[in-house]
Scaffold this motif. Structure first.
Motif, mmCIF file in Angstrom:
data_model
loop_
_atom_site.group_PDB
_atom_site.id
_atom_site.type_symbol
_atom_site.label_atom_id
_atom_site.label_comp_id
_atom_site.label_asym_id
_atom_site.label_seq_id
_atom_site.Cartn_x
_atom_site.Cartn_y
_atom_site.Cartn_z
ATOM 1 N N ILE A 162 0.009 -2.517 17.070
ATOM 2 C CA ILE A 162 0.528 -3.005 15.791
ATOM 3 C C ILE A 162 -0.576 -2.928 14.747
ATOM 4 O O ILE A 162 -1.714 -3.334 15.013
ATOM 5 N N GLU A 163 -0.241 -2.386 13.597
ATOM 6 C CA GLU A 163 -1.170 -2.388 12.462
ATOM 7 C C GLU A 163 -0.438 -2.896 11.230
ATOM 8 O O GLU A 163 0.608 -2.372 10.850
ATOM 9 N N LEU A 164 -0.995 -3.932 10.632
ATOM 10 C CA LEU A 164 -0.476 -4.502 9.401
ATOM 11 C C LEU A 164 -1.481 -4.266 8.287
ATOM 12 O O LEU A 164 -2.684 -4.258 8.529
ATOM 13 N N SER A 165 -0.995 -4.079 7.079
ATOM 14 C CA SER A 165 -1.914 -3.996 5.947
ATOM 15 C C SER A 165 -1.412 -4.916 4.840
ATOM 16 O O SER A 165 -0.278 -5.385 4.866
ATOM 17 N N GLY A 166 -2.289 -5.166 3.883
ATOM 18 C CA GLY A 166 -1.931 -6.056 2.790
ATOM 19 C C GLY A 166 -1.904 -7.520 3.174
ATOM 20 O O GLY A 166 -1.287 -8.340 2.489
ATOM 21 N N VAL A 167 -2.569 -7.876 4.272
ATOM 22 C CA VAL A 167 -2.669 -9.284 4.654
ATOM 23 C C VAL A 167 -3.652 -9.964 3.708
ATOM 24 O O VAL A 167 -4.779 -9.509 3.532
ATOM 25 N N GLY A 168 -3.230 -11.043 3.093
ATOM 26 C CA GLY A 168 -4.028 -11.649 2.018
ATOM 27 C C GLY A 168 -5.237 -12.414 2.499
ATOM 28 O O GLY A 168 -5.340 -12.808 3.664
ATOM 29 N N TRP A 169 -6.166 -12.647 1.566
ATOM 30 C CA TRP A 169 -7.376 -13.400 1.894
ATOM 31 C C TRP A 169 -7.270 -14.907 1.633
ATOM 32 O O TRP A 169 -7.970 -15.690 2.290
ATOM 33 N N PRO A 218 0.841 -1.197 0.000
ATOM 34 C CA PRO A 218 0.000 0.000 0.000
ATOM 35 C C PRO A 218 0.878 1.250 0.000
ATOM 36 O O PRO A 218 1.908 1.309 0.668
ATOM 37 N N GLY A 219 0.460 2.259 -0.752
ATOM 38 C CA GLY A 219 1.237 3.475 -0.884
ATOM 39 C C GLY A 219 2.138 3.502 -2.091
ATOM 40 O O GLY A 219 2.726 4.549 -2.416
ATOM 41 N N THR A 220 2.260 2.369 -2.797
ATOM 42 C CA THR A 220 3.075 2.318 -4.010
ATOM 43 C C THR A 220 2.466 3.202 -5.094
ATOM 44 O O THR A 220 1.249 3.208 -5.302
ATOM 45 N N SER A 221 3.281 3.958 -5.806
ATOM 46 C CA SER A 221 2.822 4.723 -6.969
ATOM 47 C C SER A 221 2.827 3.799 -8.182
ATOM 48 O O SER A 221 3.836 3.153 -8.479
ATOM 49 N N MET A 260 -0.994 -7.230 -4.235
ATOM 50 C CA MET A 260 -0.813 -6.452 -3.013
ATOM 51 C C MET A 260 0.073 -7.224 -2.035
ATOM 52 O O MET A 260 -0.222 -8.368 -1.677
ATOM 53 N N GLN A 261 1.141 -6.588 -1.577
ATOM 54 C CA GLN A 261 2.059 -7.205 -0.639
ATOM 55 C C GLN A 261 1.909 -6.575 0.747
ATOM 56 O O GLN A 261 1.489 -5.430 0.863
ATOM 57 N N PRO A 262 2.254 -7.312 1.797
ATOM 58 C CA PRO A 262 2.000 -6.818 3.150
ATOM 59 C C PRO A 262 2.949 -5.705 3.575
ATOM 60 O O PRO A 262 4.030 -5.513 3.013
ATOM 61 N N GLN A 296 -3.070 6.693 -20.075
ATOM 62 C CA GLN A 296 -2.205 6.319 -18.960
ATOM 63 C C GLN A 296 -2.498 7.227 -17.789
ATOM 64 O O GLN A 296 -2.642 8.440 -17.963
ATOM 65 N N THR A 297 -2.619 6.653 -16.598
ATOM 66 C CA THR A 297 -2.896 7.453 -15.417
ATOM 67 C C THR A 297 -2.109 6.921 -14.233
ATOM 68 O O THR A 297 -1.832 5.720 -14.143
ATOM 69 N N GLU A 298 -1.729 7.801 -13.349
ATOM 70 C CA GLU A 298 -0.966 7.429 -12.160
ATOM 71 C C GLU A 298 -1.869 7.489 -10.931
ATOM 72 O O GLU A 298 -2.716 8.381 -10.822
ATOM 73 N N PHE A 299 -1.692 6.538 -10.012
ATOM 74 C CA PHE A 299 -2.458 6.563 -8.772
ATOM 75 C C PHE A 299 -1.665 5.878 -7.683
ATOM 76 O O PHE A 299 -0.653 5.207 -7.941
ATOM 77 N N THR A 300 -2.114 6.029 -6.457
ATOM 78 C CA THR A 300 -1.446 5.439 -5.296
ATOM 79 C C THR A 300 -2.235 4.227 -4.822
ATOM 80 O O THR A 300 -3.451 4.313 -4.612
ATOM 81 N N ILE A 301 -1.545 3.108 -4.670
ATOM 82 C CA ILE A 301 -2.202 1.877 -4.219
ATOM 83 C C ILE A 301 -2.758 2.097 -2.810
ATOM 84 O O ILE A 301 -2.019 2.450 -1.884
ATOM 85 N N PRO A 302 -4.070 1.892 -2.617
ATOM 86 C CA PRO A 302 -4.668 2.109 -1.290
ATOM 87 C C PRO A 302 -4.425 0.925 -0.361
ATOM 88 O O PRO A 302 -3.985 -0.142 -0.795
ATOM 89 N N GLN A 303 -4.728 1.102 0.915
ATOM 90 C CA GLN A 303 -4.698 -0.022 1.840
ATOM 91 C C GLN A 303 -5.799 -1.006 1.463
ATOM 92 O O GLN A 303 -6.857 -0.628 0.967
#
Length: 480
Positions: free
Chosen positions: A383-390, A277-280, A363-365, A332-339
């Motif tokens: 502790i807060e983690l994001s990008g935990v897979g399903w 998350p947060g990757t451009s 999406m990586q953690p 082409q468009t740029e965006f930021t990967i959300p949580q």
């Protein structure tokens, strides 16, 4: 016509095979009946046709995880594999000696065949014994000891080994993949001084304490070392407080894409194809209708397997922009990967309400929060983690505190916090550094044995199903 000339060609071929082939026509002996990966052994062939060429075949297996829909783990699956390990030529007396180094492979008995074309002319067996190597016996506080296992499995009993630190069960390692070789990293936790590190064995996933005294399968490593006394030293620099293992470049898994409304020539791509998350990222479209608005749609996976709610990709409007193609039908468009939840995040492109192209982002953690990093006993660590897979093999990181199993968390998918994990832990222990590690685990598996479910998978680096998942690593300092 004499009797011999009346013999059919098929019968003559069969008789010739009996004269030269068949398991009893020659003799094969191995210099050792059992040994370890890396040992040098000698194949000794005798009573064979003179001055003839033969192949030596090694019978073994291939292993992999059985996984359905890149989500549901069935269990460890093994299939027969045959390799030619040498080509030999007999001498004038029909003999040969061939030295060979036992290659990386699964433990257990392996059949060896001397083959002439389609005929097996001699056989023998060799048993690979499991063994474990420790990279060092001294490490600074917060660093890692690396255990490498060789000759693991595929037997249901011998493909699941447990690692203990100071008589506490840390987790398991298995050699399902990589031909019975597995790697586990064990944190050097305090206090500084001497500690014990030991490998156990049990198909139920917990150490069987009679391994080395009364087990019908013999000692864990059949004579080689499986217990070490190690030294933890004071670190020269303070440990890192929150980090993950290096993550590899990945591609999304297309089976996790939603069905689109219409197949067209339109193409959708994203760069990079994976990240936290947060990757451009850049989304590029080609072969779309010219000068048309295109709605880009982000998808979540929603549902809850424990509640019996199927997990499916569901659209989340307004998370991505609407773009307009140029005269050539490109954009082409740029965006930021959300949580959001980890694994494949589908992205579709819709024109006039119809989705006509799809791509995805892996999406990586990420560790979003680890706070505070020091305080007295009883301090609440957030502790807060994001990008935990399903998917089940990445949905439940298992937490250890100073190498002691604590419990697991879950990347919930039935609310807007999917893939974002929040927890609180009380700081405990003597003054000094303490370490929190969260390893991948297999939340759910269809086969019951060996029991790989809901345990820290220490060999996740080279033996976890489907994806090369990282572990989470954190450190907290107890102050007086």
């Amino acid at each position: 016509m004499d009797k011999d000339s009346a013999i059919s060609s098929d019968l003559e071929e069969t008789l010739q095979g009996h004269r030269r082939g068949g398991d009893s026509s020659g003799t094969l002996v191995v210099s050792d009946q059992e040994g370890y990966v890396g040992d040098s052994i000698t194949f000794k062939g005798r009573n064979l046709p003179a001055n003839e060429r033969f192949e030596i075949k090694w019978k073994t297996t291939d292993g992999r995880w059985g996984v359905l829909k890149a989500n549901e783990v069935v269990g460890a699956q093994y299939h027969p594999r045959t390799e030619t390990v040498a080509t030999v030529t007999t001498d004038g007396s029909g003999a040969f000696d061939e030295e060979w180094t036992v290659a990386q492979d699964y433990g257990g008995e392996h059949r060896i065949e001397v083959v002439d074309g389609d005929s097996t002319v001699a056989t023998a067996t060799f048993t690979i014994l499991p063994h474990f190597e420790l990279d060092r016996t001294e490490a600074p506080l917060g660093d890692f000891f690396t255990i490498t296992g060789h000759g693991i499995g595929p037997n249901v009993v011998t493909n699941n080994y447990q690692v203990a630190w100071d008589n506490g069960n840390v987790g398991f390692m298995t050699g399902v993949m990589n031909r019975g070789t597995a790697t586990a990293r064990i944190r050097a936790v305090g206090p500084p001084g001497k500690h014990t590190l030991q490998v156990w064995r049990n198909y139920r996933g917990v150490p069987y304490l009679q391994n080395n005294t009364q087990s019908p399968y013999g000692p864990v490593a059949d004579g080689r070392q499986s217990q070490w006394t190690v030294e933890v030293t004071e670190p020269e620099v303070e440990p890192r407080t929150a980090w993950l293992d290096d993550q590899l470049d990945e591609n999304p898994i297309s089976i996790h894409y939603p069905e689109i409304d219409e197949e067209t020539d339109a193409e959708l791509s994203i760069s990079p194809s994976s990240g936290q998350p947060g990757t451009s990222a850049f989304i590029t479209g080609e072969n779309f209708p010219a000068n048309e608005e295109v709605d880009l749609i982000w998808y979540r996976h929603e549902g809850h397997r424990v509640k019996g709610i199927p997990i499916t990709p569901e659209p989340k409007p307004d998370m991505l922009p609407t773009v307009t193609t140029d005269d050539n039908g490109t954009f082409q468009t740029e965006f930021t990967i959300p949580q959001g939840e980890g694994s494949t995040r589908p992205i579709t492109a819709a024109v006039e309400g119809r989705e006509i192209a799809v791509t995805g982002f892996m999406m990586q953690p990420s560790i979003e929060t680890f706070s505070p990093t020091s305080g007295p006993v009883g301090t609440t660590i957030e502790i807060e983690l994001s990008g935990v897979g399903w998917p089940v093999y990445e949905n439940a990181p298992y937490f250890l505190y100073d190498n002691k199993p604590l419990g697991y968390v879950c990347g919930l998918t039935d609310n807007d916090g999917g893939g974002v994990v929040r927890l609180e832990l009380p700081a405990s222990g003597q003054p000094g550094w303490h370490f929190i590690d969260a390893y991948p685990c297999i939340f759910e598996m269809q086969e019951d044995e060996p029991d790989f479910e809901l345990r820290p998978h220490l060999s996740y680096l080279d033996n976890h199903p489907i994806r090369p998942l990282p572990a989470y690593h954190m450190a907290f300092k107890i102050e007086e």
